[in-house]
Motif scaffolding. Structure first.
Motif, PDB file in Angstrom:
ATOM      1  N   LEU A  74      -1.230   9.980 -16.569  1.00  0.00           N
ATOM      2  CA  LEU A  74      -2.607   9.863 -16.084  1.00  0.00           C
ATOM      3  C   LEU A  74      -3.138   8.444 -16.148  1.00  0.00           C
ATOM      4  O   LEU A  74      -3.856   7.995 -15.245  1.00  0.00           O
ATOM      5  CB  LEU A  74      -3.513  10.813 -16.885  1.00  0.00           C
ATOM      6  N   GLY A  75      -2.820   7.711 -17.211  1.00  0.00           N
ATOM      7  CA  GLY A  75      -3.298   6.333 -17.335  1.00  0.00           C
ATOM      8  C   GLY A  75      -2.744   5.445 -16.241  1.00  0.00           C
ATOM      9  O   GLY A  75      -3.441   4.589 -15.689  1.00  0.00           O
ATOM     10  N   GLU A  76      -1.495   5.625 -15.929  1.00  0.00           N
ATOM     11  CA  GLU A  76      -0.866   4.823 -14.877  1.00  0.00           C
ATOM     12  C   GLU A  76      -1.464   5.153 -13.505  1.00  0.00           C
ATOM     13  O   GLU A  76      -1.630   4.263 -12.668  1.00  0.00           O
ATOM     14  CB  GLU A  76       0.639   5.071 -14.871  1.00  0.00           C
ATOM     15  N   ARG A  82       0.832  -1.211   0.000  1.00  0.00           N
ATOM     16  CA  ARG A  82       0.000   0.000   0.000  1.00  0.00           C
ATOM     17  C   ARG A  82       0.865   1.260   0.000  1.00  0.00           C
ATOM     18  O   ARG A  82       0.615   2.196  -0.767  1.00  0.00           O
ATOM     19  CB  ARG A  82      -0.920   0.000   1.212  1.00  0.00           C
ATOM     20  N   ASP A  83       1.888   1.276   0.841  1.00  0.00           N
ATOM     21  CA  ASP A  83       2.769   2.435   0.901  1.00  0.00           C
ATOM     22  C   ASP A  83       3.511   2.643  -0.422  1.00  0.00           C
ATOM     23  O   ASP A  83       3.669   3.769  -0.890  1.00  0.00           O
ATOM     24  CB  ASP A  83       3.771   2.292   2.051  1.00  0.00           C
ATOM     25  N   ASN A  84       3.953   1.546  -1.033  1.00  0.00           N
ATOM     26  CA  ASN A  84       4.634   1.623  -2.318  1.00  0.00           C
ATOM     27  C   ASN A  84       3.694   2.167  -3.387  1.00  0.00           C
ATOM     28  O   ASN A  84       4.098   2.997  -4.210  1.00  0.00           O
ATOM     29  CB  ASN A  84       5.156   0.244  -2.713  1.00  0.00           C
ATOM     30  N   LEU A  85       2.448   1.712  -3.400  1.00  0.00           N
ATOM     31  CA  LEU A  85       1.476   2.201  -4.376  1.00  0.00           C
ATOM     32  C   LEU A  85       1.233   3.703  -4.207  1.00  0.00           C
ATOM     33  O   LEU A  85       1.140   4.442  -5.194  1.00  0.00           O
ATOM     34  CB  LEU A  85       0.164   1.434  -4.257  1.00  0.00           C
ATOM     35  N   THR A  86       1.145   4.151  -2.957  1.00  0.00           N
ATOM     36  CA  THR A  86       0.949   5.578  -2.690  1.00  0.00           C
ATOM     37  C   THR A  86       2.126   6.392  -3.236  1.00  0.00           C
ATOM     38  O   THR A  86       1.927   7.431  -3.884  1.00  0.00           O
ATOM     39  CB  THR A  86       0.798   5.819  -1.174  1.00  0.00           C
ATOM     40  N   ASP A  87       3.339   5.915  -3.015  1.00  0.00           N
ATOM     41  CA  ASP A  87       4.528   6.601  -3.533  1.00  0.00           C
ATOM     42  C   ASP A  87       4.533   6.627  -5.064  1.00  0.00           C
ATOM     43  O   ASP A  87       4.889   7.636  -5.677  1.00  0.00           O
ATOM     44  CB  ASP A  87       5.806   5.929  -3.027  1.00  0.00           C
ATOM     45  N   ARG A  88       4.128   5.516  -5.676  1.00  0.00           N
ATOM     46  CA  ARG A  88       4.105   5.444  -7.137  1.00  0.00           C
ATOM     47  C   ARG A  88       3.039   6.367  -7.721  1.00  0.00           C
ATOM     48  O   ARG A  88       3.231   6.921  -8.813  1.00  0.00           O
ATOM     49  CB  ARG A  88       3.890   4.007  -7.590  1.00  0.00           C
ATOM     50  N   ILE A  89       1.918   6.537  -7.012  1.00  0.00           N
ATOM     51  CA  ILE A  89       0.881   7.461  -7.480  1.00  0.00           C
ATOM     52  C   ILE A  89       1.409   8.890  -7.464  1.00  0.00           C
ATOM     53  O   ILE A  89       1.218   9.649  -8.421  1.00  0.00           O
ATOM     54  CB  ILE A  89      -0.399   7.330  -6.630  1.00  0.00           C
ATOM     55  N   VAL A  90       2.084   9.262  -6.391  1.00  0.00           N
ATOM     56  CA  VAL A  90       2.673  10.611  -6.296  1.00  0.00           C
ATOM     57  C   VAL A  90       3.678  10.824  -7.420  1.00  0.00           C
ATOM     58  O   VAL A  90       3.684  11.868  -8.082  1.00  0.00           O
ATOM     59  CB  VAL A  90       3.320  10.822  -4.908  1.00  0.00           C
ATOM     60  N   GLU A  91       4.513   9.835  -7.661  1.00  0.00           N
ATOM     61  CA  GLU A  91       5.515   9.939  -8.722  1.00  0.00           C
ATOM     62  C   GLU A  91       4.846  10.080 -10.093  1.00  0.00           C
ATOM     63  O   GLU A  91       5.244  10.912 -10.913  1.00  0.00           O
ATOM     64  CB  GLU A  91       6.409   8.705  -8.708  1.00  0.00           C
TER      65      GLU A  91
END
Length: 80
Positions: free
Chosen positions: A32-34, A16-25
């Motif tokens: 936008l698609g990613e 979950r934390d990794n996904l949050t970081d990847r969304i910010v990046e």
């Protein structure tokens, strides 16, 4: 429905934390698609963590149904 293993909770938190970081990046880079795909995965990880929390809460609270034990029932005698 599959139930997540409670032992996997730390790994789910890490995901979950990794996904949050990847969304910010991805937001910073304008992908936008990613972002949409990552948000779907994040929602699934949050749902699994919520399921683990609910399962843990159910296990921790025992409910007394007030049913008599076999010993209580077997000791009774019936009179005609």
């Amino acid at each position: 429905m599959l139930r997540p293993d409670p032992a996997e909770r730390p790994r789910l938190i890490e995901i979950r934390d990794n996904l949050t970081d990847r969304i910010v990046e991805a937001e910073c880079e304008g992908r936008l698609g990613e972002i949409e795909g990552l948000k779907v995965s994040l929602a699934a990880a949050d749902a699994e963590l919520a399921q683990l929390d609910a399962q843990s809460a159910r296990v921790q609270r025992a409910i007394d149904l007030g049913m008599p034990s076999f010993r209580d029932i077997a000791a009774r005698s019936t009179e005609p």
